[in-house]
Design an enzyme around this catalytic site. Structure first.
Site, short mmCIF file in Angstrom:
data_model
loop_
_atom_site.label_atom_id
_atom_site.label_comp_id
_atom_site.label_asym_id
_atom_site.label_seq_id
_atom_site.Cartn_x
_atom_site.Cartn_y
_atom_site.Cartn_z
N SER A 190 -43.79 -27.13 -18.28
CA SER A 190 -44.12 -27.77 -17.01
C SER A 190 -45.51 -27.33 -16.58
O SER A 190 -45.98 -26.27 -16.98
CB SER A 190 -43.09 -27.40 -15.94
OG SER A 190 -43.37 -28.07 -14.72
N LYS A 225 -35.34 -27.35 -19.16
CA LYS A 225 -36.43 -28.26 -18.75
C LYS A 225 -35.87 -29.60 -18.29
O LYS A 225 -36.40 -30.23 -17.36
CB LYS A 225 -37.39 -28.45 -19.91
CG LYS A 225 -38.56 -29.42 -19.62
CD LYS A 225 -39.38 -28.99 -18.41
CE LYS A 225 -40.75 -29.66 -18.37
NZ LYS A 225 -40.75 -31.11 -18.46
N HIS A 283 -34.71 -29.07 -14.83
CA HIS A 283 -35.93 -28.92 -14.03
C HIS A 283 -36.48 -30.30 -13.64
O HIS A 283 -36.83 -30.55 -12.49
CB HIS A 283 -36.95 -28.12 -14.84
CG HIS A 283 -38.37 -28.20 -14.34
ND1 HIS A 283 -39.18 -29.30 -14.56
CD2 HIS A 283 -39.13 -27.31 -13.66
CE1 HIS A 283 -40.37 -29.09 -14.03
NE2 HIS A 283 -40.37 -27.90 -13.48
N ASN A 284 -36.55 -31.20 -14.62
CA ASN A 284 -37.10 -32.53 -14.33
C ASN A 284 -36.17 -33.35 -13.45
O ASN A 284 -36.63 -34.16 -12.65
CB ASN A 284 -37.39 -33.26 -15.64
CG ASN A 284 -38.71 -32.84 -16.25
OD1 ASN A 284 -39.16 -31.71 -16.04
ND2 ASN A 284 -39.33 -33.72 -17.01
N GLU A 289 -36.94 -32.24 -10.10
CA GLU A 289 -38.24 -32.82 -9.74
C GLU A 289 -38.08 -34.25 -9.22
O GLU A 289 -38.72 -34.64 -8.23
CB GLU A 289 -39.15 -32.78 -10.97
CG GLU A 289 -40.52 -33.39 -10.78
CD GLU A 289 -41.26 -33.44 -12.09
OE1 GLU A 289 -41.52 -34.55 -12.60
OE2 GLU A 289 -41.58 -32.36 -12.64
#
Length: 299
Positions: free
Chosen positions: A117, A169, A172-173, A176
């Site tokens: 990121s 990840k 995480h996205n 986001e």
């Protein structure tokens, strides 16, 4: 480093400035030329890349998720030797990562997955790194991770075994997506309050300091609104990279409610639909049962 797109190029430059030798390969001569201008060694063939690295080699892939990763690995793996390490730094689906790891391990190759990121700002401020893989692979990678991250002791984590880096990840996205949607809805509400004539850029700038909702995303919003608060030239179409879909699919499999992330994902789908057939049907239904007027589309 394989794949000198914007992210790969930025990571290569950050490592190069930190004194790490980087050899870059990209099938696009222009991409290689741009990196060579920064003093980074580049090659025009995978065979040359492997030959340029001293065993045991570490080869970091930054290529688009899906078939491109499999295609590169099919070409690269036969050129490497037992004990070499392949690092997959793209936004791959973690289940694909598990499959690839099994194939590479059968060849005696080490494999690690690193979710990255930071976007275009990572080169200057450091990247957030989520690594998955066996301890021996991560220890070999540690000097690189420490130099790519904002600091040697922050911004990177050994998340777990192979696949864990891309899984973390992915989540995480998904987060986001939800954060971006919340900011977008809030600023849309501010803009709609026309009688107050709110200065959205000034509000975003004020919120950046001292408030509970300050964040890097808010920093970016303030910059965007400073340039053009009306956003008149921006089409209201929001793409989804795929990781939001994977996050929601995984949540379904695990029975974990992710209401906000799912709503943000579906909102992106709605923005991509030029026909808006469902909304047209809703308008027709309101007219059918209540006689409500229907706006006719321009021919």
């Amino acid at each position: 480093m394989i794949g000198l797109g914007r992210m790969g190029a930025g990571m290569s430059r950050r490592l190069h400035r930190a004194g790490v030798r980087v050899v870059g390969y990209d099938p696009n001569p222009e991409a290689r030329a741009r990196l060579a201008q920064d003093g980074i060694e580049t090659v025009d063939r995978l065979e040359a890349l492997v030959a340029a690295l001293k065993p045991p080699r570490t080869v970091w892939l930054m290529v688009p998720a899906g078939d491109p990763v499999d295609q590169v690995l099919a070409q690269l793996a036969p050129l490497l030797a037992a004990g070499d390490l392949i690092v997959e730094g793209g936004n791959s689906y973690y289940r694909d990562t598990l499959r690839r790891a099994e194939t590479l391990q059968a060849r005696g190759l080490l494999f690690a997955d690193v979710g990255v990121s930071g976007g275009l700002w990572g080169e200057r401020e450091g990247y957030g790194l989520m690594a998955g893989g066996p301890p021996e692979a991560i220890e070999r990678l540690r000097p690189i991770l420490e130099r790519l991250a904002p600091g040697p002791d922050r911004g990177w984590v050994h998340a777990g075994p192979v696949g864990a880096g891309h899984f973390v990840k992915m989540v995480h996205n998904g987060i986001e997506y939800a954060l971006m949607q919340a900011y977008a809805e809030g600023f849309a509400l501010l803009k709609a309050k026309a009688p107050f004539q709110l200065d959205l850029a000034a509000i975003a700038e004020a919120w950046r300091h001292g408030t509970i909702i300050r964040s890097f995303l808010l920093d970016l919003i303030a910059g965007v609104l400073r340039e053009d608060a009306a956003l008149a030239d921006i089409a209201p179409v929001v793409a989804d990279s795929g990781e939001g879909r994977w996050t929601v699919q995984e949540a379904v499999d695990l029975g974990v409610p992710v209401d906000t992330i799912a709503a943000a994902l579906f909102r992106r789908f709605a923005s991509q639909d030029p026909e808006r057939y469902g909304d047209r049907l809703l308008a027709a239904l309101r007219h059918a049962f209540g006689g409500h007027p229907v706006q006719r589309a321009a021919s």
